[in-house]
Design a protein around this motif. Structure first.
Motif, PDB file in Angstrom:
ATOM      1  N   MET A 187      27.057  11.076  -4.548  1.00  8.04           N
ATOM      2  CA  MET A 187      25.804  10.406  -4.807  1.00  8.04           C
ATOM      3  C   MET A 187      25.278  10.827  -6.174  1.00  8.04           C
ATOM      4  N   GLN A 188      24.883   9.863  -6.970  1.00 10.23           N
ATOM      5  CA  GLN A 188      24.400  10.146  -8.309  1.00 10.23           C
ATOM      6  C   GLN A 188      22.953  10.633  -8.266  1.00 10.23           C
ATOM      7  N   THR A 189      22.638  11.556  -9.176  1.00  5.52           N
ATOM      8  CA  THR A 189      21.242  11.960  -9.306  1.00  5.52           C
ATOM      9  C   THR A 189      20.629  11.155 -10.439  1.00  5.52           C
ATOM     10  N   GLN A 190      19.437  10.680 -10.213  1.00  5.38           N
ATOM     11  CA  GLN A 190      18.770   9.858 -11.213  1.00  5.38           C
ATOM     12  C   GLN A 190      17.894  10.719 -12.109  1.00  5.38           C
ATOM     13  N   GLN A 191      17.798  10.295 -13.341  1.00  6.88           N
ATOM     14  CA  GLN A 191      16.979  10.982 -14.327  1.00  6.88           C
ATOM     15  C   GLN A 191      15.531  10.498 -14.236  1.00  6.88           C
ATOM     16  N   ALA A 230       7.418   8.168 -12.462  1.00  7.27           N
ATOM     17  CA  ALA A 230       8.529   8.429 -13.372  1.00  7.27           C
ATOM     18  C   ALA A 230       9.722   9.074 -12.676  1.00  7.27           C
ATOM     19  N   TYR A 231       9.490   9.668 -11.516  1.00 11.76           N
ATOM     20  CA  TYR A 231      10.558  10.394 -10.830  1.00 11.76           C
ATOM     21  C   TYR A 231      11.173   9.532  -9.734  1.00 11.76           C
ATOM     22  N   PRO A 232      12.492   9.572  -9.618  1.00 10.20           N
ATOM     23  CA  PRO A 232      13.138   8.786  -8.563  1.00 10.20           C
ATOM     24  C   PRO A 232      12.783   9.331  -7.187  1.00 10.20           C
ATOM     25  N   MET A 233      12.487   8.432  -6.277  1.00  2.00           N
ATOM     26  CA  MET A 233      12.162   8.825  -4.903  1.00  2.00           C
ATOM     27  C   MET A 233      13.271   8.339  -3.985  1.00  2.00           C
ATOM     28  N   MET A 234      13.599   9.150  -3.037  1.00  2.00           N
ATOM     29  CA  MET A 234      14.555   8.734  -2.020  1.00  2.00           C
ATOM     30  C   MET A 234      13.755   8.055  -0.915  1.00  2.00           C
ATOM     31  N   ARG A 235      14.067   6.800  -0.665  1.00  2.00           N
ATOM     32  CA  ARG A 235      13.377   6.042   0.371  1.00  2.00           C
ATOM     33  C   ARG A 235      14.318   5.863   1.558  1.00  2.00           C
ATOM     34  N   LYS A 236      13.788   6.009   2.744  1.00  2.94           N
ATOM     35  CA  LYS A 236      14.605   5.936   3.952  1.00  2.94           C
ATOM     36  C   LYS A 236      15.229   4.545   4.086  1.00  2.94           C
ATOM     37  N   PRO A 274      17.273   3.872  -4.086  1.00  2.00           N
ATOM     38  CA  PRO A 274      16.172   4.324  -4.947  1.00  2.00           C
ATOM     39  C   PRO A 274      15.796   3.253  -5.965  1.00  2.00           C
ATOM     40  N   LEU A 275      14.585   3.332  -6.464  1.00  2.00           N
ATOM     41  CA  LEU A 275      14.125   2.363  -7.457  1.00  2.00           C
ATOM     42  C   LEU A 275      14.918   2.523  -8.750  1.00  2.00           C
ATOM     43  N   SER A 276      15.150   1.411  -9.414  1.00  2.88           N
ATOM     44  CA  SER A 276      15.874   1.449 -10.681  1.00  2.88           C
ATOM     45  C   SER A 276      14.967   1.968 -11.800  1.00  2.88           C
ATOM     46  N   HIS A 277      15.594   2.258 -12.930  1.00  2.00           N
ATOM     47  CA  HIS A 277      14.854   2.736 -14.103  1.00  2.00           C
ATOM     48  C   HIS A 277      13.769   1.727 -14.502  1.00  2.00           C
ATOM     49  N   SER A 278      14.115   0.449 -14.549  1.00  2.00           N
ATOM     50  CA  SER A 278      13.149  -0.575 -14.972  1.00  2.00           C
ATOM     51  C   SER A 278      12.032  -0.749 -13.942  1.00  2.00           C
ATOM     52  N   GLN A 279      12.327  -0.576 -12.664  1.00  2.00           N
ATOM     53  CA  GLN A 279      11.282  -0.663 -11.640  1.00  2.00           C
ATOM     54  C   GLN A 279      10.299   0.495 -11.770  1.00  2.00           C
ATOM     55  N   ARG A 280      10.827   1.700 -12.021  1.00  2.00           N
ATOM     56  CA  ARG A 280       9.934   2.851 -12.202  1.00  2.00           C
ATOM     57  C   ARG A 280       9.116   2.704 -13.479  1.00  2.00           C
ATOM     58  N   GLN A 281       9.747   2.189 -14.537  1.00  2.00           N
ATOM     59  CA  GLN A 281       9.016   1.999 -15.788  1.00  2.00           C
ATOM     60  C   GLN A 281       7.911   0.955 -15.619  1.00  2.00           C
TER      61      GLN A 281
END
Length: 165
Positions: free
Chosen positions: A1-5, A83-89, A93-100
């Motif tokens: 599993m990748q960790t998001q920045q 700004a931080y990726p959240m793990m949702r059940k 997780p939300l993409s970079h553009s969604q968080r931005q």
């Protein structure tokens, strides 16, 4: 599993926040300087038609700036959290553009609210010192329209980003 920045906050959000916070501090400082000149009771609640609906102690001039500051700090906290990726059940997780998108929306809302409340503070100070009001009825409607526009753009952009990604 990748960790998001962490998603960085756009530079214009930082610049806008500094400008609006400076304007707020200038308004608050001007109020502190003029505080001794205020009468013991001041209009604390006005209608849009320039009628004074209620009078209160002069310390009440600081109520709205305090509320504005608390809203600003809450929205700033939410902007940082976006700004931080959240793990949702059971959801990716939300993409970079969604968080931005969330960061930009929170940034615009928090700064709009603080700027409008600062404008209202100047208006309250002006009225308390016996001058004509500077805040007119159409200013309030324009502000509400602007806030609705910001909310709508954030929601629509979020929906489009969900469909895209």
């Amino acid at each position: 599993m990748q960790t998001q920045q962490k998603t960085p906050t756009p530079r214009f959000c930082h610049q806008l926040t500094v400008i609006v916070a400076t304007i707020f501090l200038a308004g608050f400082t001007a109020t502190l300087i003029q505080y001794r000149k205020l009468p013991a009771t001041i209009p604390v609640l006005q209608s849009f038609t320039s009628d004074h609906a209620q009078f209160g102690p002069k310390i009440a001039i600081f109520y709205l700036p305090f509320i504005a500051l608390m809203l600003f700090l809450l929205l700033h906290y939410l902007e940082i959290k976006a700004a931080y990726p959240m793990m949702r059940k059971n959801k990716p997780p939300l993409s970079h553009s969604q968080r931005q998108n969330g960061i930009i929306t929170f940034c615009l809302i928090k700064n709009s609210i603080l700027l409008y409340f600062t404008y209202s503070l100047f208006n309250d100070l002006t009225i308390a010192l016996g001058r004509n009001r500077i805040l007119q009825q159409w200013h309030a409607y324009l502000f509400l329209f602007l806030l609705c526009g910001i909310f709508s753009m954030g929601i629509v952009r979020g929906i489009l980003l969900n469909k895209k990604g």
